[in-house]
Design a protein around this motif. Structure first.
Motif: not given
Length: 179
Positions: A105-108, A116-119, A159-163, A169-171
């Protein structure tokens, strides 16, 4: 009271809930290219499996709407499709990581901590959700509807949270993919 059908599947659910995360962890660490195999990186997969995560969220929402309208068979079929989507995601995710280098991940700044919290919560819940989904499903097909409904109230938001977080995370990481 636990039904015979639930008892029949209990050992399988426990086994799958252990084996799937372990297999993913092991396979995640295997990069076929680094082991000398001539494989093409499957770099086209992340947007596909992110889309599958989004589709899973829409289908989960639709499954809940269907059961609230008394459409039991539609609900059951939508949940089965959600499970198939989750399996397809898992296969593609592992295939991607076995043929491609991980993308850092390249964000700062603050956004890096958010990412990282979401991941991390996404990964943790994706492991925890496995037995919840399977037990909830078995209770439904076994006809233990009250117990199914009680567990589904916990399973659904996880399950909804994971989806949804899979898409987020992808975006968030997509600008850093090397093509």
């Amino acid at each position: 009271m636990i039904t015979e059908e639930e008892k029949k599947y209990r050992k399988w659910i426990v086994l799958l809930s252990i084996v799937i995360p372990l297999a993913v962890a092991v396979l995640f660490g295997v990069n076929l290219r680094k082991l000398g195999y001539d494989v093409t990186p499957l770099s086209f997969l992340p947007p596909i499996y992110a889309t599958i995560n989004g589709l899973t969220a829409v289908l989960l929402f639709s499954a809940v709407a269907a059961i609230k309208q008394g459409k039991v068979k539609l609900h059951e079929n939508l949940v089965k499709v959600c499970m198939a989507c989750s399996l397809a995601f898992l296969v593609m995710y592992v295939a991607y990581h076995m043929t491609s280098d991980s993308t850092p991940y390249g964000g700062e700044g603050v956004i890096r901590y958010v990412y990282f919290f979401i991941l991390i919560t996404h990964i943790m819940l994706s492991i925890i959700i496995i037995p919840f989904v399977l037990f909830t499903f078995v209770r439904g097909i076994a006809g233990a509807y009250e117990r199914h409904k009680k567990l589904a109230r916990i399973t659904y938001p996880m399950w909804m949270y994971v989806a949804v977080t899979g898409v987020i995370v992808y975006l968030m990481i997509s600008p850093y993919y090397v093509h």
